[in-house]
Design an enzyme around this catalytic site. Structure first.
Site, PDB file in Angstrom:
ATOM      1  N   SER A   1      13.544 -10.831 -39.428  1.00 16.53           N
ATOM      2  CA  SER A   1      13.043  -9.839 -38.811  1.00 16.53           C
ATOM      3  C   SER A   1      11.601  -9.635 -39.354  1.00 16.53           C
ATOM      4  O   SER A   1      11.475  -9.739 -40.547  1.00 16.53           O
ATOM      5  CB  SER A   1      13.603  -8.602 -38.671  1.00 16.53           C
ATOM      6  OG  SER A   1      14.690  -8.542 -37.849  1.00 16.53           O
TER       7      SER A   1
ATOM      8  N   ARG B   1     -15.338   0.782  10.271  1.00 19.17           N
ATOM      9  CA  ARG B   1     -14.046   1.681   9.987  1.00 19.17           C
ATOM     10  C   ARG B   1     -13.478   1.569   8.826  1.00 19.17           C
ATOM     11  O   ARG B   1     -12.327   2.138   8.198  1.00 19.17           O
ATOM     12  CB  ARG B   1     -13.172   2.009  11.004  1.00 19.17           C
ATOM     13  CG  ARG B   1     -13.728   3.093  12.212  1.00 19.17           C
ATOM     14  CD  ARG B   1     -13.175   2.960  13.412  1.00 19.17           C
ATOM     15  NE  ARG B   1     -13.074   1.735  14.062  1.00 19.17           N
ATOM     16  CZ  ARG B   1     -11.909   1.663  15.205  1.00 19.17           C
ATOM     17  NH1 ARG B   1     -10.937   2.429  15.222  1.00 19.17           N
ATOM     18  NH2 ARG B   1     -12.314   0.465  15.740  1.00 19.17           N
TER      19      ARG B   1
END
Ligand code: UD1
Ligand code: CA
Length: 452
Positions: free
Chosen positions: A400, A13
């Site tokens: 950055s 099952r």
């Protein structure tokens, strides 16, 4: 004591290629839960009866202290235990456990063994709906007489609500005799282990019962529905333990622990977090919603905002991490480090008070103290064939959108101008800029749309 774990069943099952006992609860195979609990009882022999999916079961559960007994055909629980008989120590008690009943506690099993000290003991439970289980038949004096399976029970016996959990303890020498005389003339044509109860009663051996603290301790898994129910029950139990130990959970129904979660005092965990493997949270650590932490140590006072994913990382105290931070294996962060949104760190050490707050990739890097890694910075650690190291010394400022093409070193106190593509070492205490000079052309005009 001997412990026999029955794990030969297929679990039709479950509708799965994975053998039933290998399906996970809290990230660990059902049968592994049973083995781990069994070990705490310190058995002289620990035997797993396997059958369906034998190779996978043996490979997954293998350990030095486990003996194996093959049950090639599943002819019933009595037949299953019989396969383990040759490996049992005769003079001792035998405890039978099920590989698909994962949550029985050691305390309950100890009570059962105690009840069975001079006879046979069965772990039983009263169920509101006993359908499907073997029923405990008792006489007028309340003594157990036998166990009757649902399929063999009379209408009256079916009204009995005390059921056999399947877990039993018995003297091994007697077990050997009883198993030899089992018959399969029942509704299922199986050799029932449960029939030994009637045999023991017939021989005048005391048969006693013990009960678990909670019904969940004896719940088995036959379907994915039951697997999911057991997972929730187990997670709720773990959450309650954390609450009792002083952890603040925003919602004890929305946390998943798949491993071991250790913690200090005043730890707070928001909803939807998953903890895998070994996780340790120091005092006053705050974990925001929907974080996944696997094999991670977090220092005291560190705050983790929402949606972070950390694996195999060590995080220092008083850090500020996330939201949306990703720490991959080999990350080590010192005290007061800030890792912000969409920053990925892999196999890198970042020392105290350094920050990478926005959109960066830091891989194979050694970063000193008080370094500021600007938004969009990338360590180019991979040349297509090999990985190389980037070293950034103390007090560096990386502008950055810089790329650091490894192997490369940025000296102490250096500054990289925004947009730098660094291919050679940057000297200390110096501004290094690699981008082209900025021009402003006064005579330049925007192109115009041509008329047709
Ligand atoms: C069994 C009990 C029943 C009890 C119930 C609790 C018997 C005859 N019945 O019934 O009284 O209420 O458990 O869940 O014992 N297994 C093997 N080999 C086999 C058969 C089973 O290893 O040949 C293993 C299964 O994998 C499973 C366990 O034994 O882990 C129980 O087997 P299952 O078929 O589920 O027993 P039930 O019919 O539910
Ligand atoms: Ca069953």
């Amino acid at each position: 004591m001997n412990i026999v774990i029955l794990a030969a069943g297929q679990g039709k099952r479950m509708h799965s290629n994975l053998p039933k006992v290998l399906h996970p609860v809290a990230g660990k195979a059902l049968a592994q839960h049973v083995i781990d609990t069994a070990r705490t009882l310190d058995p002289a022999r620990l035997i797993v009866v396997y059958g369906h999916g034998g190779d996978a079961v043996r490979a997954s559960l293998a350990a030095d202290d486990i003996r194996w007994a093959e049950q090639a055909q599943q002819l019933g629980t009595g037949h299953a235990v019989a396969q383990a008989l040759p490996q049992l120590a005769d003079a001792a008690q035998t405890l039978v456990l099920y590989g698909d009943v994962p949550l029985t506690t050691a305390a309950t099993l100890k009570r059962l063994l105690q009840a069975g000290k001079d006879g046979l003991a069965v772990l039983t439970v009263d169920l509101a709906d006993p359908t499907g289980y073997g029923r405990m038949v008792r006489d007028a004096a309340g003594q157990v007489v036998r166990i009757v399976e649902e399929k063999d029970a009379s209408a009256e016996e079916k009204t009995i609500r005390e059921v056999n959990t399947g877990i039993m303890a018995m003297p091994t020498a007697r077990l050997a005799e009883w198993l030899g005389s089992l018959k399969n003339n029942n509704a299922q044509g199986e050799y029932y282990l449960t029939d030994i109860v009637g045999l023991a009663v017939g021989e005048g051996l005391p048969v006693r019962t013990a009960q678990p603290q909670g019904e969940w301790e004896v719940l088995g898994v036959n379907s994915k529905v039951q697997l999911a129910e057991l997972e929730r029950q187990h997670q709720r139990n773990l959450a309650d333990q954390l609450l009792v130990a002083g952890v603040r959970l925003a919602d004890p129904a929305r946390i998943d622990v798949r491993g071991e979660l250790r913690h200090g005092r005043d730890v707070a965990i928001d909803v939807g977090c998953v903890f895998e493997g070994q996780v340790e949270l120091g005092d006053a650590v705050d974990v925001g919603p929907y974080c996944v932490l696997k094999n991670v140590t977090v220092g005291a006072g560190t705050r983790i905002a929402a949606f972070c994913h950390f694996e195999d990382a060590v995080i220092g105290p008083d850090g500020v991490l996330g939201p949306y931070a990703r720490l991959r294996p080999g990350t080590e962060l010192g005290p007061e480090v800030h890792i912000g949104n969409f920053v990925e760190v892999k196999k890198s050490r970042i020392a105290a008070q350094s920050k990478a707050n926005h959109l960066a990739y830091i891989g194979d890097a050694e970063i000193g103290q008080r370094v500021n890694v600007g938004a969009g910075t990338i360590t180019c650690n991979y040349d297509g064939a090999n990985k190389h190291l980037t070293v950034i010394e103390d007090d560096v400022f990386i502008g950055s959108d810089s790329q650091l093409v490894a192997p490369v070193r940025v000296g102490r106190g250096a500054t990289l101008g925004a947009g730098t593509t660094l291919t050679k070492d940057a000297p200390p205490d110096t501004l290094t800029v690699s981008r082209a000079k900025q021009l402003s052309l006064s005579g330049w005009a925007r192109p115009q749309k041509t008329r047709k």
